[in-house]
Design a protein around this motif. Sequence first.
Motif, PDB file in Angstrom:
ATOM      1  N   CYS A  68       0.047  -2.232  42.449  1.00  0.00           N
ATOM      2  CA  CYS A  68       1.159  -1.768  41.623  1.00  0.00           C
ATOM      3  C   CYS A  68       2.403  -2.523  42.088  1.00  0.00           C
ATOM      4  N   VAL A  70       4.472  -6.734  41.321  1.00  0.00           N
ATOM      5  CA  VAL A  70       4.184  -8.111  40.870  1.00  0.00           C
ATOM      6  C   VAL A  70       3.759  -8.991  42.038  1.00  0.00           C
ATOM      7  N   LEU A  94       8.263  -4.975  35.121  1.00  0.00           N
ATOM      8  CA  LEU A  94       9.355  -4.721  36.069  1.00  0.00           C
ATOM      9  C   LEU A  94      10.459  -5.787  36.022  1.00  0.00           C
ATOM     10  N   MET A 284       4.608   0.533  35.642  1.00  0.00           N
ATOM     11  CA  MET A 284       3.788  -0.204  36.612  1.00  0.00           C
ATOM     12  C   MET A 284       2.514   0.561  36.941  1.00  0.00           C
TER      13      MET A 284
HETATM   14  C1  8YV Z   1       7.629  -3.010  45.317  1.00  0.00           C
HETATM   15  C2  8YV Z   1       7.786  -5.323  44.571  1.00  0.00           C
HETATM   16  O1  8YV Z   1       6.589  -3.679  45.969  1.00  0.00           O
HETATM   17  O2  8YV Z   1       6.581  -5.549  42.592  1.00  0.00           O
HETATM   18  C3  8YV Z   1       6.783  -6.004  43.728  1.00  0.00           C
HETATM   19  O3  8YV Z   1       6.236  -7.031  44.191  1.00  0.00           O
HETATM   20  O4  8YV Z   1       8.247  -5.873  45.528  1.00  0.00           O
HETATM   21  C4  8YV Z   1       8.226  -3.928  44.264  1.00  0.00           C
HETATM   22  O5  8YV Z   1       7.875  -3.542  42.990  1.00  0.00           O
HETATM   23  C5  8YV Z   1       7.026  -1.714  44.854  1.00  0.00           C
HETATM   24  O6  8YV Z   1       6.848  -0.934  45.986  1.00  0.00           O
HETATM   25  C6  8YV Z   1       5.692  -1.911  44.159  1.00  0.00           C
HETATM   26  O7  8YV Z   1       5.001  -0.670  44.092  1.00  0.00           O
END
Ligand code: 8YV
Length: 307
Positions: A68, A70, A94, A284
């Motif tokens: 969850c 990117v 996101l 997400m």
């Molecule tokens: C956080 C992020 O990791 O999407 C990513 O790579 O850095 C952020 O969204 C979030 O904790 C993902 O769950």
Amino acid sequence: MHDLLQIGKFPPLAQDIIDTEFRCHSLEALEQDQALRTAVRALITRSNCVVPAEVIERLPSLGIIATCGVGYDLIPIELAARRQVIVTNTPDVLNAAVAELCVGLLFALLRQIPQGDRFTRSGAWRHAAFPLGVSLAGKRVGIVGLGRIGKEVARRLEPFGVTLAYCGRTDQRLAWRFEPDLHQLARDSDILILASPGGRATEHMIGASVLDALGPQGYLINIARGSVVNQQQLIEALERGAIGGAALDVFDAEPDIDPRLFELDNVVLSPHVGSATGETRIAMARLTLDNLHRFFEDGTALTPVPA
Ligand code: 8YV
């Protein structure tokens, strides 16, 4: 209902959704249940959680790792590929949230908004004027890594009257100038925004020489990964005024970050909240679960990471 190994803690609103669709088990539970450990086919996690190689190696039936977020720099994707384990992430849903935070951090840094809040609360305003900030209009913005998020940042900044340039793996033939040389981009920028992926290929890409090229009137924004910056050299550059300031949403060793950062007044600190809005985290989680459902339906995925 299918079983999942879960690594990492999700916000309650996301965990509630996950728990209605799958049966999640912790690593500890799997260690206690040999049958489950050999049977489990799917792992759900978050992009800021490490997925240890030995966990993948101890799950003979694993077919998918659904993260969850990117970023997937904390997942051993070469091992996953060798084991023919699909790795999925949650791109695009996101982009807006991370880009919005980037713009917010930029204004917080240039106009010293956190310092202004403290100044006003302290009563200091009765005795002094708050120091002048820096305008964004007319500035040169360099974006390191013009991927999906980098482009959303550029689109949001363009109306503020900035000049945009970028560097990255390829010239994308866009209206914004492509600068292949990172140091030259830093020399040509008043503001350098880091939006590249994490991982070995970008580790410590930003060190003292790039920061010196950015210069004492230059500002650094990091919405990428802490690993992209040599944090020791960034702190030293901030301490000696080699750059004007930095706004950071990502760090080494989150959340136990280097306390020297707390002593710096030319830094805006943010607790890795780029994607952390209710709407975005639900989207997400939804995409993560949809990847898992697709896998259990036909063995494929909606958003597999590039091999
Ligand atoms: C956080 C992020 O990791 O999407 C990513 O790579 O850095 C952020 O969204 C979030 O904790 C993902 O769950």
